[in-house]
Design an enzyme around this catalytic site. Structure first.
Site, mmCIF file in Angstrom:
data_model
loop_
_atom_site.group_PDB
_atom_site.id
_atom_site.type_symbol
_atom_site.label_atom_id
_atom_site.label_comp_id
_atom_site.label_asym_id
_atom_site.label_seq_id
_atom_site.Cartn_x
_atom_site.Cartn_y
_atom_site.Cartn_z
ATOM 1 N N ASP A 1 -31.588 -22.686 -83.365
ATOM 2 C CA ASP A 1 -30.251 -23.247 -83.335
ATOM 3 C C ASP A 1 -30.391 -24.665 -83.930
ATOM 4 O O ASP A 1 -31.505 -25.146 -84.143
ATOM 5 C CB ASP A 1 -29.754 -23.273 -81.882
ATOM 6 N N ASP B 1 -27.663 -27.796 -83.420
ATOM 7 C CA ASP B 1 -27.155 -28.862 -82.546
ATOM 8 C C ASP B 1 -27.831 -28.811 -81.180
ATOM 9 O O ASP B 1 -27.935 -27.744 -80.572
ATOM 10 C CB ASP B 1 -25.640 -28.721 -82.356
#
Length: 241
Positions: free
Chosen positions: A8, A10
């Site tokens: 991922d 963020d």
């Protein structure tokens, strides 16, 4: 036989949320209340489109946005982790699946000189239009009930693994590194030899803990992390196996 690392972006690669970080460019570093309140659950990309339009209308230019974005700190130990992956690239394929956007991710990875570590980035496509406004589109359409309408990370992961298989690339295991609620769906796709690595103290870890209490079966092992250095140790262990 390679290991596939899925990241991922963020609050995983970077230590903040790129979409909320950009608000630093707004007057007084905040959005007008009516713009804040225009967000509807599941329609984040549309909301960010309005934020980018507001920034443009306030005279915020591309170079200002880029300066702000490239000042986002990386999560602890991430730079060490990327250097480790780069040194051992023959062992790993590396992809990002993120609900951020292509412009922000490209800026950040290029500024830190880590774009070559990643084989592919799956995220919402973004570009500046002729008026200097950053526009962002949904990554795809899907029918998953659990995920926001612009992106189901599970669909992306399954499609990528299938495509790789057709080209003769079969991963001995997948390691999924994330933090948020929208990482739950792809983690449920993981099989027995795979590893889910939730960031300690974030939504994904809490959700996986709840699932194990509710006896919702999960095939993969779960190894939590708070620094990329811990991820390096675990990958070293996997390589030796």
């Amino acid at each position: 036989m390679k290991i596939l690392l899925v990241f991922d972006f963020d609050n995983t690669i970077i230590d903040d949320n790129s979409d909320t970080w950009i608000v630093q460019c707004a007057p007084d570093k905040k959005l007008p209340v009516e713009l804040q309140e225009s967000y509807q659950k599941g329609f984040w990309t549309e909301f960010m489109g309005r934020v980018f339009k507001y920034l443009r209308d306030e005279g915020v230019r591309e170079d200002e946005m880029k300066r702000a974005m490239t000042s986002v700190p990386f999560s602890p130990g991430m730079l060490e982790l990327f250097n480790f992956i780069r040194k051992n690239k023959e062992m790993f394929d590396c992809i990002i699946i993120s609900d951020s956007n292509s412009v922000f991710i490209e800026w950040i990875l290029e500024a830190a000189n880590f774009h070559d570590v990643f084989d592919k980035v799956f995220t919402n496509p973004a570009a500046f239009d002729s008026h200097g406004c950053l526009t962002v589109e949904n990554y795809h359409a899907h029918s998953c009930k659990r995920c926001p309408k612009n992106l189901c990370k599970n669909v992306v992961l399954v499609e990528f693994v299938d495509k790789q298989l057709q080209q003769g690339v079969n991963y001995m295991r997948i390691v999924y590194i994330g933090d948020g609620g929208n990482d739950v769906c792809p983690v449920t796709f993981l099989k027995k030899d795979d590893v889910a690595m939730p960031r300690k103290g974030y939504a994904l870890q809490r959700k996986l803990a709840r699932m194990s209490q509710d006896l919702e079966p999960m095939d993969s092992s779960v190894v939590a992390w708070s620094s990329g250095v811990e991820i390096i140790s675990y990958l070293q262990f996997l390589i030796k196996e």
